[in-house]
Design a protein around this motif. Structure first.
Motif, PDB file in Angstrom:
ATOM      1  N   LEU A  35       0.910  -1.283   0.100  1.00 40.53           N
ATOM      2  CA  LEU A  35      -0.081  -0.024   0.128  1.00 40.53           C
ATOM      3  C   LEU A  35       0.798   1.376  -0.118  1.00 40.53           C
ATOM      4  O   LEU A  35       0.368   2.211  -0.665  1.00 40.53           O
ATOM      5  N   ILE A  36       1.756   1.391   0.657  1.00 45.01           N
ATOM      6  CA  ILE A  36       2.799   2.266   0.791  1.00 45.01           C
ATOM      7  C   ILE A  36       3.488   2.536  -0.622  1.00 45.01           C
ATOM      8  O   ILE A  36       3.307   3.800  -0.992  1.00 45.01           O
ATOM      9  N   LYS A  37       3.696   1.546  -1.377  1.00 42.51           N
ATOM     10  CA  LYS A  37       4.428   1.664  -2.538  1.00 42.51           C
ATOM     11  C   LYS A  37       3.350   2.317  -3.600  1.00 42.51           C
ATOM     12  O   LYS A  37       3.669   3.131  -4.242  1.00 42.51           O
ATOM     13  N   LEU A  38       2.158   1.806  -3.393  1.00 45.75           N
ATOM     14  CA  LEU A  38       1.144   2.235  -4.370  1.00 45.75           C
ATOM     15  C   LEU A  38       0.713   3.907  -4.117  1.00 45.75           C
ATOM     16  O   LEU A  38       0.643   4.468  -5.044  1.00 45.75           O
ATOM     17  N   LEU A  39       0.666   4.113  -2.842  1.00 47.10           N
ATOM     18  CA  LEU A  39       0.311   5.600  -2.568  1.00 47.10           C
ATOM     19  C   LEU A  39       1.630   6.257  -3.228  1.00 47.10           C
ATOM     20  O   LEU A  39       1.324   7.463  -3.517  1.00 47.10           O
ATOM     21  N   ASP A  40       2.600   5.872  -2.767  1.00 44.20           N
ATOM     22  CA  ASP A  40       3.890   6.912  -3.184  1.00 44.20           C
ATOM     23  C   ASP A  40       4.064   6.968  -4.794  1.00 44.20           C
ATOM     24  O   ASP A  40       4.288   8.035  -5.173  1.00 44.20           O
ATOM     25  N   TRP A  41       3.556   5.584  -5.464  1.00 48.55           N
ATOM     26  CA  TRP A  41       3.459   5.863  -7.033  1.00 48.55           C
ATOM     27  C   TRP A  41       2.641   6.889  -7.433  1.00 48.55           C
ATOM     28  O   TRP A  41       2.352   7.592  -8.127  1.00 48.55           O
ATOM     29  N   LEU A  42       1.163   6.687  -6.701  1.00 42.87           N
ATOM     30  CA  LEU A  42       0.032   7.591  -7.011  1.00 42.87           C
ATOM     31  C   LEU A  42      -0.026   8.928  -6.823  1.00 42.87           C
ATOM     32  O   LEU A  42      -0.129   9.822  -7.562  1.00 42.87           O
ATOM     33  N   GLU A  43       0.834   9.243  -5.657  1.00 44.97           N
ATOM     34  CA  GLU A  43       1.303  10.556  -5.281  1.00 44.97           C
ATOM     35  C   GLU A  43       1.975  11.273  -6.423  1.00 44.97           C
ATOM     36  O   GLU A  43       1.949  12.681  -6.665  1.00 44.97           O
ATOM     37  N   ASP A  44       2.823  10.662  -7.363  1.00 44.20           N
ATOM     38  CA  ASP A  44       3.605  11.246  -8.135  1.00 44.20           C
ATOM     39  C   ASP A  44       2.737  11.568  -9.691  1.00 44.20           C
ATOM     40  O   ASP A  44       3.469  11.851 -10.715  1.00 44.20           O
ATOM     41  N   GLN A  45       1.751  11.147  -9.511  1.00 50.20           N
ATOM     42  CA  GLN A  45       0.810  11.242 -10.732  1.00 50.20           C
ATOM     43  C   GLN A  45       0.055  12.573 -10.861  1.00 50.20           C
ATOM     44  O   GLN A  45      -0.289  12.908  -9.651  1.00 50.20           O
ATOM     45  N   PRO A  46      -0.272  13.032 -12.049  1.00 47.54           N
ATOM     46  CA  PRO A  46      -1.201  14.134 -12.048  1.00 47.54           C
ATOM     47  C   PRO A  46      -2.543  14.039 -11.456  1.00 47.54           C
ATOM     48  O   PRO A  46      -3.176  12.717 -11.741  1.00 47.54           O
ATOM     49  N   ALA A  75      11.429   1.365 -10.119  1.00 49.09           N
ATOM     50  CA  ALA A  75      12.762   1.128 -10.742  1.00 49.09           C
ATOM     51  C   ALA A  75      13.366   2.582 -11.050  1.00 49.09           C
ATOM     52  O   ALA A  75      14.544   2.902 -10.756  1.00 49.09           O
ATOM     53  N   GLU A  76      12.707   3.521 -11.632  1.00 47.27           N
ATOM     54  CA  GLU A  76      13.153   4.745 -11.943  1.00 47.27           C
ATOM     55  C   GLU A  76      13.453   5.298 -10.709  1.00 47.27           C
ATOM     56  O   GLU A  76      14.529   6.439 -10.805  1.00 47.27           O
ATOM     57  N   HIS A  77      13.032   5.097  -9.585  1.00 47.26           N
ATOM     58  CA  HIS A  77      13.350   5.926  -8.376  1.00 47.26           C
ATOM     59  C   HIS A  77      14.381   5.055  -7.523  1.00 47.26           C
ATOM     60  O   HIS A  77      14.296   5.284  -6.299  1.00 47.26           O
ATOM     61  N   GLN A  78      15.016   4.033  -8.110  1.00 46.29           N
ATOM     62  CA  GLN A  78      15.964   3.116  -7.228  1.00 46.29           C
ATOM     63  C   GLN A  78      15.267   2.659  -6.211  1.00 46.29           C
ATOM     64  O   GLN A  78      15.873   2.385  -5.225  1.00 46.29           O
ATOM     65  N   ARG A  79      14.245   2.188  -6.238  1.00 45.01           N
ATOM     66  CA  ARG A  79      13.478   1.440  -5.293  1.00 45.01           C
ATOM     67  C   ARG A  79      12.939   0.107  -5.549  1.00 45.01           C
ATOM     68  O   ARG A  79      11.945  -0.530  -4.966  1.00 45.01           O
ATOM     69  N   ALA A  80      13.362  -0.551  -6.632  1.00 51.31           N
ATOM     70  CA  ALA A  80      12.879  -1.750  -7.154  1.00 51.31           C
ATOM     71  C   ALA A  80      13.373  -3.078  -6.061  1.00 51.31           C
ATOM     72  O   ALA A  80      14.523  -2.754  -5.840  1.00 51.31           O
ATOM     73  N   ARG A  81      12.323  -4.077  -5.976  1.00 50.38           N
ATOM     74  CA  ARG A  81      12.699  -5.000  -5.018  1.00 50.38           C
ATOM     75  C   ARG A  81      12.203  -6.334  -5.930  1.00 50.38           C
ATOM     76  O   ARG A  81      11.147  -6.239  -6.585  1.00 50.38           O
ATOM     77  N   LYS A  82      12.830  -7.293  -5.690  1.00 56.60           N
ATOM     78  CA  LYS A  82      12.257  -8.604  -6.335  1.00 56.60           C
ATOM     79  C   LYS A  82      10.875  -9.014  -5.915  1.00 56.60           C
ATOM     80  O   LYS A  82      10.288  -9.609  -6.769  1.00 56.60           O
ATOM     81  N   ASN A  87       3.881  -7.405  -3.352  1.00 57.31           N
ATOM     82  CA  ASN A  87       3.512  -6.545  -2.509  1.00 57.31           C
ATOM     83  C   ASN A  87       2.467  -5.605  -3.114  1.00 57.31           C
ATOM     84  O   ASN A  87       1.381  -5.241  -2.473  1.00 57.31           O
ATOM     85  N   LEU A  88       2.595  -5.150  -4.427  1.00 56.77           N
ATOM     86  CA  LEU A  88       1.544  -4.491  -5.073  1.00 56.77           C
ATOM     87  C   LEU A  88       0.278  -4.946  -4.999  1.00 56.77           C
ATOM     88  O   LEU A  88      -0.792  -4.320  -4.757  1.00 56.77           O
ATOM     89  N   CYS A  89       0.112  -6.421  -5.251  1.00 57.61           N
ATOM     90  CA  CYS A  89      -1.019  -7.125  -5.819  1.00 57.61           C
ATOM     91  C   CYS A  89      -1.535  -7.080  -3.983  1.00 57.61           C
ATOM     92  O   CYS A  89      -2.719  -7.028  -4.170  1.00 57.61           O
ATOM     93  N   CYS A  90      -0.887  -7.316  -2.994  1.00 56.71           N
ATOM     94  CA  CYS A  90      -1.510  -7.392  -2.050  1.00 56.71           C
ATOM     95  C   CYS A  90      -1.755  -5.701  -1.255  1.00 56.71           C
ATOM     96  O   CYS A  90      -2.981  -5.721  -0.901  1.00 56.71           O
ATOM     97  N   GLY A  91      -1.191  -4.867  -1.685  1.00 57.28           N
ATOM     98  CA  GLY A  91      -1.624  -3.593  -1.267  1.00 57.28           C
ATOM     99  C   GLY A  91      -2.623  -3.054  -1.929  1.00 57.28           C
ATOM    100  O   GLY A  91      -3.594  -2.122  -1.685  1.00 57.28           O
ATOM    101  N   MET A  92      -3.086  -3.654  -3.151  1.00 55.37           N
ATOM    102  CA  MET A  92      -4.208  -3.334  -3.953  1.00 55.37           C
ATOM    103  C   MET A  92      -5.649  -3.806  -2.975  1.00 55.37           C
ATOM    104  O   MET A  92      -6.502  -3.177  -3.375  1.00 55.37           O
ATOM    105  N   ILE A  93      -5.376  -4.484  -2.071  1.00 52.50           N
ATOM    106  CA  ILE A  93      -6.588  -5.036  -1.363  1.00 52.50           C
ATOM    107  C   ILE A  93      -7.180  -3.809  -0.452  1.00 52.50           C
ATOM    108  O   ILE A  93      -8.322  -3.721  -0.555  1.00 52.50           O
TER     109      ILE A  93
END
Length: 270
Positions: A35-46, A75-82, A87-93
């Motif tokens: 969820l944190i990754k999703l919100l971080d990503w969405l915050e950077d969208q218009p 990946a572009e923000h040097q935060r990619a993990r395997k 994580n993203l699929c679980c955060g979508m719940i």
């Protein structure tokens, strides 16, 4: 629609607390990371709201491969993990269950429904979905697949729109059927059980249609007007006037149903 306008910290706090908590500490930590990754990503969208940012992100166009979009951002923000995809699929719940964002049907109908929709049901309106399952049993229906198909259809509506099962309108049901015909290659024909169950629960109010009692009436759908816009709660009695086109998407003709109340706005998906 207040959920889509929540400040980030409040959205995190609300969607990681009961009833959104996972069944184990490990799963809860995975949800939180996602969820944190999703919100971080969405915050950077218009956009001003979470919904506007989700729409602008391009994830809906990616369909089932939507995780690639935030993964590219990570990946572009040097935060990619395997383990980013998991994580993203679980955060979508909690993101969808908490109605922070409401994807359109074109996205929802392309996802694998089994786990995601079951989790959304458990946090969005558990009492309402339990009543829907009880209605399925009480009306003499049997079969886990039929029950799950009906529950999934109602879950799609609640996820795309706003509120709970009691806020579903007849127009929402017709809109969903059209979307299924447009975005899915199977599961469209003869799948009106969800509508019967909603009518049997009295969701459409005292002026709503009676539950169907035969094969033809089982497919009766009163249009009454268009479905609600995504994220917009609208009481059935206050829907704006409107009429569906004579032919639904997918080539299914909308006929007036005789013998089931007034003809105005009442159709059968044939």
């Amino acid at each position: 629609m207040w959920q889509t306008e929540e400040p980030r910290e409040k959205a995190l706090e609300r969607t990681l607390a009961l009833p959104f908590t996972a069944d184990t500490d490990t799963n809860q930590r995975t949800r939180r990371r996602g969820l944190i990754k999703l919100l971080d990503w969405l915050e950077d969208q218009p956009g001003r709201t979470w919904q506007e940012r989700w729409t602008a992100s391009g994830a809906e166009e990616a369909g089932r491969e939507w995780p690639r979009v935030p993964m590219q951002w990570l990946a572009e923000h040097q935060r990619a993990r395997k383990y980013d995809r998991a994580n993203l699929c679980c955060g979508m719940i909690p993101l969808l269950g908490g109605q922070v964002a409401r994807p359109a049907y074109r996205w929802l109908l392309r996802q694998r429904p089994s786990q995601l929709l079951a989790h959304i049901r458990s946090v969005t309106d558990p009492d309402g979905f339990a009543a829907l399952k009880d209605q399925f049993t009480a009306t003499g229906h049997a079969g886990a697949n039929d029950c799950n198909n009906a529950l999934n259809r109602v879950t799609w509506i609640v996820t795309c729109k706003d509120g709970t099962i009691r806020d579903v309108t007849i127009g929402d049901c017709v809109e969903l059927q059209h979307a299924i015909g447009e975005h899915q290659t199977n599961g469209y024909h003869g799948k009106h059980l969800f509508y019967q169950l909603l009518a049997g629960l009295g969701v459409f109010g005292p002026r709503g249609p009676r539950p169907a009692e035969d094969r033809d009436a089982a497919r009766t759908v009163s249009t009454g007007g268009p479905g609600r816009p995504a994220g917009h709660r609208l009481h059935p009695d206050t829907r704006p006037p409107g009429r569906l086109p004579h032919r639904a998407r997918g080539g299914r003709r909308l006929h007036h149903a005789r013998g089931h109340g007034p003809l105005v706005g009442r159709t059968v998906l044939a």
